[in-house]
Design an enzyme around this catalytic site. Structure first.
Site, short mmCIF file in Angstrom:
data_model
loop_
_atom_site.label_atom_id
_atom_site.label_comp_id
_atom_site.label_asym_id
_atom_site.label_seq_id
_atom_site.Cartn_x
_atom_site.Cartn_y
_atom_site.Cartn_z
N HIS B 480 -4.90 2.67 -9.39
CA HIS B 480 -6.11 2.88 -8.61
C HIS B 480 -7.20 2.00 -9.23
O HIS B 480 -7.61 2.27 -10.36
CB HIS B 480 -6.53 4.36 -8.68
CG HIS B 480 -5.44 5.31 -8.27
ND1 HIS B 480 -5.36 6.60 -8.76
CD2 HIS B 480 -4.39 5.16 -7.42
CE1 HIS B 480 -4.30 7.21 -8.22
NE2 HIS B 480 -3.70 6.36 -7.40
C1 LIG Z 1 2.53 2.58 -6.36
C2 LIG Z 1 1.21 3.03 -5.83
C3 LIG Z 1 1.01 4.37 -5.52
C4 LIG Z 1 -0.22 4.80 -5.03
N1 LIG Z 1 -0.37 6.11 -4.69
C5 LIG Z 1 -1.56 6.54 -4.21
C6 LIG Z 1 -1.74 7.90 -3.81
O1 LIG Z 1 -0.81 8.72 -3.84
N2 LIG Z 1 -2.96 8.28 -3.38
C7 LIG Z 1 -4.02 7.42 -3.33
O2 LIG Z 1 -5.10 7.83 -2.96
N3 LIG Z 1 -3.86 6.12 -3.67
C8 LIG Z 1 -2.66 5.66 -4.11
N4 LIG Z 1 -2.50 4.34 -4.43
C9 LIG Z 1 -3.67 3.45 -4.31
C10 LIG Z 1 -3.89 2.97 -2.88
O3 LIG Z 1 -2.77 2.24 -2.44
C11 LIG Z 1 -5.15 2.13 -2.83
O4 LIG Z 1 -6.23 2.90 -3.28
C12 LIG Z 1 -5.50 1.63 -1.44
O5 LIG Z 1 -4.44 0.95 -0.84
C13 LIG Z 1 -6.71 0.71 -1.54
O6 LIG Z 1 -7.07 0.29 -0.27
P1 LIG Z 1 -7.86 -1.06 -0.06
O7 LIG Z 1 -7.89 -1.32 1.40
O8 LIG Z 1 -9.16 -0.99 -0.78
O9 LIG Z 1 -7.01 -2.18 -0.83
P2 LIG Z 1 -5.51 -2.65 -0.61
O10 LIG Z 1 -4.73 -1.60 0.05
O11 LIG Z 1 -5.02 -3.17 -1.90
O12 LIG Z 1 -5.64 -3.85 0.43
C14 LIG Z 1 -6.36 -5.02 0.12
C15 LIG Z 1 -5.89 -6.11 1.06
O13 LIG Z 1 -6.75 -7.23 0.86
C16 LIG Z 1 -6.00 -8.40 0.91
N5 LIG Z 1 -6.70 -9.43 0.13
C17 LIG Z 1 -6.88 -9.49 -1.20
N6 LIG Z 1 -7.57 -10.61 -1.51
C18 LIG Z 1 -7.83 -11.24 -0.36
C19 LIG Z 1 -8.50 -12.45 -0.04
N7 LIG Z 1 -9.08 -13.20 -0.97
N8 LIG Z 1 -8.53 -12.84 1.26
C20 LIG Z 1 -7.95 -12.08 2.23
N9 LIG Z 1 -7.32 -10.93 1.97
C21 LIG Z 1 -7.27 -10.51 0.69
C22 LIG Z 1 -4.67 -8.03 0.31
O14 LIG Z 1 -3.68 -8.93 0.78
C23 LIG Z 1 -4.48 -6.60 0.80
O15 LIG Z 1 -3.70 -6.56 1.97
C24 LIG Z 1 -1.28 3.87 -4.89
C25 LIG Z 1 -1.08 2.52 -5.17
C26 LIG Z 1 0.16 2.09 -5.62
C27 LIG Z 1 0.36 0.64 -5.90
#
Ligand SMILES: Cc1cc2nc3c(=O)[nH]c(=O)nc-3n(C[C@H](O)[C@H](O)[C@H](O)COP(=O)(O)OP(=O)(O)OC[C@H]3O[C@@H](n4cnc5c(N)ncnc54)[C@H](O)[C@@H]3O)c2cc1C
Ligand code: SF4
Lengths: 186, 547
Positions: B480
């Site tokens: 996270h």
């Molecule tokens: C194994 C694992 C288990 C997890 N379990 C949980 C759980 O049980 N409960 C929970 O609350 N959270 C959990 N998480 C965390 C959760 O997945 C993240 O908090 C959540 O996905 C974050 O969402 P986000 O949209 O901020 O980022 P992300 O889901 O990481 O998405 C970011 C996106 O931005 C894109 N990106 C990055 N840089 C660029 C760029 N320069 N240009 C264009 N695109 C870009 C990436 O390709 C990606 O698709 C877990 C994570 C993992 C890895």
């Protein structure tokens, strides 16, 4: 315990019958793509035909599966009927089976399916498939482990009967419902 | 093997897709994880929205093959979703190694493709950690500000849960779906907990306990983390697809390399690369950066200009600082009776009883009762050096009587724990890679010990042989990524304001756990989702005012 068609169908449902598995076997695909387009891997002996794959894997299953299982041949055949398509994974299975039979012929004078069980077991160990870590792009031992031994073990232990054999009727990979985790031991 | 080389290359249409910018876009969202997807979905329909994502659009037909990768030993976890290689290169330079590529997925759906889907609300005190616990700053918003958005986020993700948790913050309505019933092993734990006076309760899952909005109920594949073939586990493709149906444009394999700005402190364009080697400029009236807790600060730092030599939106100097994760605390062992593990890949009971005892020396923490302790037979079958009857006998003896508990612990925000740009290492496009210096302080380490004590006492009460304890030395991150563009009313102390709009650039918002000033000990994504919905409302309000 008896393996049924339902188990084979379940193993296929868990692992995917076809193409998608190509994800795991890019190199095999590249190998066939890079070859002369006129080349036929079956004709030049670098890949086995599907009948040979079936005979070989059924013979290997009788060694790597537990001895108290019935219905192994039909299980393996049904599983392979779904798995042996035109994917790169299937190409990897065909090539590795051909390689294994080539070694069986040179070391034991007969293809895998014609060896007795003890010799099949010995062959797999001589190849190194017991100690090898599976790798679709690795050495012969690693590929035999991946495409032959583990292909069969995965099919068995992701199926309900295979799972039950070791105490879990809803093994990982098998969509056995969201109730079994709530139940106590039988 | 390194997966990135495989990333969707099998799609022959990679180069045929139009990846040119959308003319006259109102909103450009960077990142198609849950944060970006929810913002885009909420704004699409009324606004022209374009989403740029660095990774590919994964083919849903490949999910079983990805599940096979999850089970087969020749694939590492990052390989399941093609993470790794030069695209995802990074440096880890802190006290503790940070395994970044185990902790994220790049592509449409983002890291929720891999996540476990446990979704709790933060507690009220988590928003006031400075005044209530003497640690870190208070958030500039309260639980009450987020409360309606939490409820909306639960509806969007589809959360199965119950209101039986006496320690959870107040809620106004039931969860959208009934909870998953407790597991058989929960019933064993319940007896031990009862005699110790420890409360167990249900836990909210972003996973369908019944059909939900056209998606399947859970069918028990048991590989939730890292892939759910049935789609019962929420992932952000749900909202990306809905946004597209409502008119949004998604451009995949389009890493944004920098944000450009004008002389009036407004972002003008996102400059992105495409697989054909071209670079494009996506202009828009508003920009929402939702690239996750590591790539978001990286993008701001990569966007340094003459006007902003330290990086965009970095007037405070805090971009990249205060990198936090949740620390894992766990213990496990075996019983002399069956425990029925590994049927499903999620847990159904938890304990938040000790959470709000937190103060300056004790961090908030929560406890989890696992349903997946010990080996999964199919996985162990593939990695032994035995077969036939000896293998069957080994699997029988290994499987069946394991129990385990986990837990998450908050870490205190620390400016030295941070994401910066690597000095000389670049990615596949020649941009400096993220460098992570992750440090963990004594408050978290001491709290891990406290969590371990409780876990071991429960296991002993259960009659288990305790075989492992993941304590301060063996702890690891929960994946996270928080804190790296913290929220504050004061432009000197934070990167974004209470609306998650950057202090320095009037038309740029950040939707991410990177805005968390402190992290609490609850998994972050429900809070990310709530904040994302709030960001969408903020963007809409600004656009309709024409500012
Ligand atoms: C194994 C694992 C288990 C997890 N379990 C949980 C759980 O049980 N409960 C929970 O609350 N959270 C959990 N998480 C965390 C959760 O997945 C993240 O908090 C959540 O996905 C974050 O969402 P986000 O949209 O901020 O980022 P992300 O889901 O990481 O998405 C970011 C996106 O931005 C894109 N990106 C990055 N840089 C660029 C760029 N320069 N240009 C264009 N695109 C870009 C990436 O390709 C990606 O698709 C877990 C994570 C993992 C890895
Ligand atoms: S157990 Fe996990 S992987 Fe299986 S269907 Fe349920 S949510 Fe999906």
């Amino acid at each position: 315990m008896e393996l049924t068609r339902r188990d084979a169908a379940a193993a296929l449902a868990a692992l995917g019958a076809s193409g998608g598995v190509a994800l795991g076997a890019r190199v095999a695909a590249d190998r066939s793509r890079d070859g002369d387009p006129g080349e036929d891997p079956e004709a030049d002996g670098t890949a086995s035909d599907d009948e040979t794959v079936r005979e070989t894997l059924t013979a290997v299953a009788s060694v790597v599966y537990p001895s108290d299982l019935a219905g192994v041949d039909a299980f393996v055949e049904t599983f392979l009927a779904g798995r042996l398509d035109d994917s790169a994974h299937a190409a990897g299975v065909r090539e590795t089976v051909a390689e294994l039979n080539h070694l069986a012929n040179s070391w034991h004078g007969a293809p895998v399916a014609d060896l007795d069980a003890a010799d099949r077991d010995r062959l797999l160990r001589e190849v190194g498939a017991d100690a090898a870590d599976e790798d679709p792009d690795g050495t012969t031992a690693e590929r035999v482990r991946y495409y032959v031994v583990n292909e069969l073990l995965l099919a068995l232990y992701a199926s309900p009967t295979g799972g039950e054999l070791v105490g879990i009727e809803n093994p990982q990979g098998h969509p056995g419902g969201a109730e079994s985790y709530q139940r106590g031991p039988p | 093997m390194s997966g990135a080389g495989l990333a969707g290359d099998e799609r022959s249409d990679v180069d045929a897709i139009d990846r040119t910018p959308v003319p006259d876009a109102d909103v450009c969202v960077v990142g198609a994880g849950p944060a970006g997807a929810l913002v885009a979905d909420r704004l699409a329909g009324d606004r022209d929205v374009v989403i740029l994502d660095a990774g590919p659009r994964f083919d849903p037909a490949d999910r079983l093959a990805r599940q096979e990768r999850a089970i087969r030993p020749s694939y590492g976890r990052p390989d399941v979703w093609d993470v790794g290689g030069e695209r995802d290169a990074h440096e880890s330079a802190g006290d503790r190694y940070y395994p970044l590529n185990h902790a994220r997925v790049k592509g449409v759906g983002g890291s929720t493709l891999h996540w476990q889907g446990m979704v709790m609300r933060l507690h009220e005190d988590d928003f006031n950690s400075g005044s209530e616990r003497g640690v870190g700053p208070d958030w500039p918003i309260d639980y009450a500000d987020l409360r309606p958005y939490y409820a909306a986020a639960e509806r969007e993700l589809g959360v199965a849960g119950a209101s039986d948790n006496p320690y959870a913050p107040p809620r106004e309505e039931p969860h959208p779906m009934p909870p998953f019933e407790p597991s058989y092993s929960d019933s064993l734990f319940a007896e031990a907990c009862e005699s110790l006076g420890i409360d167990m309760h249900s836990v909210p899952n972003a996973r369908n306990s019944e059909p939900y909005e056209g998606r399947s109920p859970c069918v028990g594949y048991g590989t939730c983390q890292p892939v759910c073939p049935s789609g019962a586990k929420y992932d952000a493709t749900v909202h990306v697809e809905r946004a597209e149906e409502r008119g949004a444009t998604v451009i995949d394999r389009a890493p944004v390399e920098r944000l450009e700005h004008d002389g009036d402190d407004r972002v003008t364009a996102a400059v992105y690369a495409t697989p054909d080697g071209e670079r494009h400029r996506q202009t828009a009236d508003a920009f929402v950066v939702a690239a996750g807790g590591v790539e978001t600060p990286r993008l701001l730092l990569l966007s340094a200009s003459d006007r902003y030599p330290d990086g965009l939106a970095n007037g405070s100097g805090h971009v990249g600082e205060f990198f936090m994760d949740h620390l894992f605390a766990g213990a496990g062992g075996t019983l002399d009776e069956p425990t029925r593990q590994n049927h499903v890949g999620f847990y159904t009971s938890a304990c938040d009883q000790f959470y709000d005892e937190a103060d300056e020396s004790r961090a908030p923490f929560k406890l989890e009762f696992f349903n997946y302790a010990g080996p999964s037979p199919v996985e162990s079958a593939l990695s032994g050096d035995d077969w036939g009857d000896p293998l069957r006998d080994r699997l029988r003896s290994e499987y069946g009587n394991h129990v385990a508990m986990g837990g998450l612990v908050e870490q205190r925000p620390d400016a030295d724990s941070r994401v910066t740009l690597a000095g000389d290492r670049t990615d596949d496009r020649g941009n400096p890679v993220p460098r992570i210096e992750w440090t963990v302080g004594d408050r978290a380490l001491d709290t891990i010990e406290r969590a371990n004590e409780i876990q071991v006492s429960i296991l002993e009460e259960l009659g288990a042989d305790v075989e492992w304890v993941a304590g301060p030395d063996a702890t690891g991150p929960a994946y996270h990524h928080m804190g790296t563009t913290r929220m504050s009313d004061d432009p000197d102390r934070g990167v974004v304001d209470a609306d998650c709009r950057t202090h320095d650039l009037g038309n740029c918002w950040i939707a991410s756990s990177s805005v968390f000033p402190t992290s609490g000990a609850m998994n972050p994504t429900l809070t990310i989702a709530a904040l994302a919905l709030r960001v969408a409302d903020g963007v809409e309000a600004r656009l309709s005012r024409g500012t």
